[in-house]
Design an enzyme around this catalytic site. Structure first.
Site, PDB file in Angstrom:
ATOM      1  N   ALA A  18      24.977  83.960   6.834  1.00 25.52           N
ATOM      2  CA  ALA A  18      25.975  84.948   6.453  1.00 25.52           C
ATOM      3  C   ALA A  18      27.273  84.256   6.059  1.00 25.52           C
ATOM      4  O   ALA A  18      27.759  83.368   6.766  1.00 25.52           O
ATOM      5  CB  ALA A  18      26.229  85.911   7.608  1.00 25.52           C
ATOM      6  N   GLN A  70      17.233  88.671   2.527  1.00 28.67           N
ATOM      7  CA  GLN A  70      17.097  88.967   3.952  1.00 28.67           C
ATOM      8  C   GLN A  70      17.772  90.287   4.284  1.00 28.67           C
ATOM      9  O   GLN A  70      18.903  90.544   3.862  1.00 28.67           O
ATOM     10  CB  GLN A  70      17.709  87.865   4.815  1.00 28.67           C
ATOM     11  CG  GLN A  70      17.422  88.092   6.300  1.00 28.67           C
ATOM     12  CD  GLN A  70      18.021  87.045   7.205  1.00 28.67           C
ATOM     13  OE1 GLN A  70      19.221  87.052   7.448  1.00 28.67           O
ATOM     14  NE2 GLN A  70      17.185  86.148   7.713  1.00 28.67           N
ATOM     15  N   CYS A 100      19.203  85.826  13.893  1.00 24.46           N
ATOM     16  CA  CYS A 100      20.655  85.655  13.976  1.00 24.46           C
ATOM     17  C   CYS A 100      21.130  85.824  15.415  1.00 24.46           C
ATOM     18  O   CYS A 100      20.836  86.833  16.061  1.00 24.46           O
ATOM     19  CB  CYS A 100      21.354  86.671  13.077  1.00 24.46           C
ATOM     20  SG  CYS A 100      23.160  86.549  13.139  1.00 24.46           S
ATOM     21  N   LYS A 139      12.108  85.779  10.141  1.00 21.94           N
ATOM     22  CA  LYS A 139      12.771  84.635  10.779  1.00 21.94           C
ATOM     23  C   LYS A 139      13.096  85.007  12.222  1.00 21.94           C
ATOM     24  O   LYS A 139      13.704  86.042  12.488  1.00 21.94           O
ATOM     25  CB  LYS A 139      14.048  84.242  10.033  1.00 21.94           C
ATOM     26  CG  LYS A 139      14.668  82.941  10.538  1.00 21.94           C
ATOM     27  CD  LYS A 139      15.736  82.431   9.570  1.00 21.94           C
ATOM     28  CE  LYS A 139      16.151  81.006   9.937  1.00 21.94           C
ATOM     29  NZ  LYS A 139      16.972  80.922  11.147  1.00 21.94           N
ATOM     30  N   HIS A 169      13.426  79.171  14.267  1.00 21.24           N
ATOM     31  CA  HIS A 169      14.508  78.275  14.678  1.00 21.24           C
ATOM     32  C   HIS A 169      14.227  77.811  16.103  1.00 21.24           C
ATOM     33  O   HIS A 169      13.960  78.638  16.986  1.00 21.24           O
ATOM     34  CB  HIS A 169      15.863  78.988  14.608  1.00 21.24           C
ATOM     35  CG  HIS A 169      17.031  78.100  14.931  1.00 21.24           C
ATOM     36  ND1 HIS A 169      17.921  77.684  13.967  1.00 21.24           N
ATOM     37  CD2 HIS A 169      17.436  77.538  16.087  1.00 21.24           C
ATOM     38  CE1 HIS A 169      18.829  76.902  14.533  1.00 21.24           C
ATOM     39  NE2 HIS A 169      18.550  76.803  15.828  1.00 21.24           N
ATOM     40  N   GLY A 201      15.998  74.120  12.414  1.00 23.81           N
ATOM     41  CA  GLY A 201      16.819  73.688  13.547  1.00 23.81           C
ATOM     42  C   GLY A 201      17.014  72.193  13.599  1.00 23.81           C
ATOM     43  O   GLY A 201      16.052  71.440  13.787  1.00 23.81           O
ATOM     44  N   ASP A 202      18.264  71.736  13.410  1.00 25.25           N
ATOM     45  CA  ASP A 202      18.647  70.318  13.560  1.00 25.25           C
ATOM     46  C   ASP A 202      18.009  69.392  12.535  1.00 25.25           C
ATOM     47  O   ASP A 202      17.931  68.184  12.762  1.00 25.25           O
ATOM     48  CB  ASP A 202      18.327  69.801  14.970  1.00 25.25           C
ATOM     49  CG  ASP A 202      19.192  70.436  16.045  1.00 25.25           C
ATOM     50  OD1 ASP A 202      20.135  71.170  15.690  1.00 25.25           O
ATOM     51  OD2 ASP A 202      18.916  70.208  17.233  1.00 25.25           O
ATOM     52  N   GLY A 224      19.755  74.687   7.318  1.00 28.04           N
ATOM     53  CA  GLY A 224      20.889  75.593   7.396  1.00 28.04           C
ATOM     54  C   GLY A 224      22.203  74.842   7.355  1.00 28.04           C
ATOM     55  O   GLY A 224      22.692  74.454   6.300  1.00 28.04           O
ATOM     56  N   ARG A 225      22.770  74.599   8.534  1.00 29.23           N
ATOM     57  CA  ARG A 225      24.118  74.018   8.603  1.00 29.23           C
ATOM     58  C   ARG A 225      24.218  72.652   7.933  1.00 29.23           C
ATOM     59  O   ARG A 225      25.273  72.293   7.407  1.00 29.23           O
ATOM     60  CB  ARG A 225      24.543  73.904  10.077  1.00 29.23           C
ATOM     61  CG  ARG A 225      24.800  75.253  10.741  1.00 29.23           C
ATOM     62  CD  ARG A 225      24.939  75.109  12.252  1.00 29.23           C
ATOM     63  NE  ARG A 225      23.696  74.627  12.847  1.00 29.23           N
ATOM     64  CZ  ARG A 225      23.632  73.988  14.007  1.00 29.23           C
ATOM     65  NH1 ARG A 225      24.744  73.716  14.673  1.00 29.23           N
ATOM     66  NH2 ARG A 225      22.467  73.606  14.490  1.00 29.23           N
TER      67      ARG A 225
END
Length: 332
Positions: A18, A70, A100, A139, A169, A201-202, A224-225
């Protein structure tokens, strides 16, 4: 890897985030190597479909196939209607958000809070799958908390209901993004399902992507990040998975060119005022690994026009490309 009729190649996917995975960022990540880019979360509540924010989130004109959107919500019938609405507006895949961890989402019993209610999960996924003739993906996280890692149960419900692919995740909801992602649950889910499973994840480097795929047996990885400020990570991972060769990180000049293109796209998509504001977080992410990042942000955040924002950014990365320390500390 295939999701319904769609070949996902390379098997590196941009995670929905988001406020991050808007159309300009999705297009950039696809251009730089992502095999699929999932939209940021869109509300299932029809009262908000015509707001400026929703209209931007539902704009998919010119996006390369397949377009994945999504949706988030808690009421099966409303989620089904949201799926139909988005398919009518260009979605070729519908992704259901049950991953989320944000408090405002979970307080409304959406996102990963739904994992506490397997019966409701069943009704939602069945309703959405029945509502549309495109593949539906899901997800999730590994569970709600350390004592309730029920992802395998939710995964079985999803496959039985007709979900076409599952992203997991490797954290529980209460972990948020803290601690290390655990991949054992993802591996167990992959072993029990026939549908594609995507590990999340990671995953922040080509070698980590390879390690996670080997450890979990998954069909693809989701980033993601680690893509924030590093959209070229998709191409680097794809190249490593295909060849075993690690490409070098982009040079300051290459980063400058990617970032300036991203800024131009943001300004064009949102208009100058909003585009300048939204670009600020991306500018910080692009410079986050530099020692002068704080000074750069202090300076560039003062920009009130697109032209000024572009000029300050160009000057900063031009200095880095020339091997000269940017003159930011005094300016800040």
């Amino acid at each position: 890897m295939r999701i319904g009729p769609h070949a996902i190649e390379p098997k590196v996917i941009l995670a929905p985030m988001a406020g991050v995975t808007d159309k300009p960022f999705r297009l950039l990540c696809k251009q730089l190597g992502a095999g699929l880019a999932v939209s940021e979360m869109t509300t299932s509540d029809p009262r908000f479909w015509n707001t400026a924010k929703s209209l931007h989130r539902m704009d998919h004109v010119g996006e390369p196939d397949p377009v994945s959107v999504q949706i988030a919500g808690t009421v099966p019938e409303i989620m089904a209607e949201a799926a139909r609405f988005n398919v009518d507006h260009g979605a070729q895949l519908i992704d259901i958000n049950m991953g989320c961890p944000a408090k405002k989402v979970c307080n409304a019993w959406a996102g990963s809070a739904l994992m506490r209610e397997p019966a409701l999960v069943t009704r939602i996924v069945e309703a959405v799958v029945k509502a549309v003739d495109v593949p539906v993906t899901l997800k999730i996280r590994t569970g709600w908390d350390a004592d309730h890692r029920n992802a395998p149960e939710i995964a079985r419900i999803a496959e039985d209901a007709g979900i076409a692919a599952l992203a997991v995740h490797g954290r529980t909801r209460d972990q948020q993004y803290n601690g290390a992602a655990e991949y054992e649950t993802i591996a167990a889910i992959k072993a029990m399902l026939k549908i594609p499973v995507i590990a999340n994840g990671d995953i922040d480097s080509p070698r980590k992507a390879r390690q996670v795929l080997d450890a979990t047996g998954c069909d693809a990885v989701m980033i993601g990040r680690a893509a924030q400020g590093r959209p070229w990570i998709f191409g680097r991972i794809a190249h490593y998975l295909a060849t075993g060769e690690e490409l070098p990180e982009p040079s300051p000049a290459e980063v400058r060119d990617v970032l300036l293109g991203h800024l131009h796209a943001l300004h064009a998509f949102y208009g100058e005022d909003m585009g300048v504001r939204i670009a600020r977080k991306h500018l910080g992410w692009y410079a986050k690994d530099r020692p002068e990042n704080a000074a750069f942000r202090a300076v560039v955040n003062r920009a009130q026009s697109a032209m000024e924002q572009l000029r300050l950014t160009r000057e900063y990365f031009d200095a880095l490309a020339a091997g000269v320390a940017p003159e930011l500390l005094e300016a800040a």
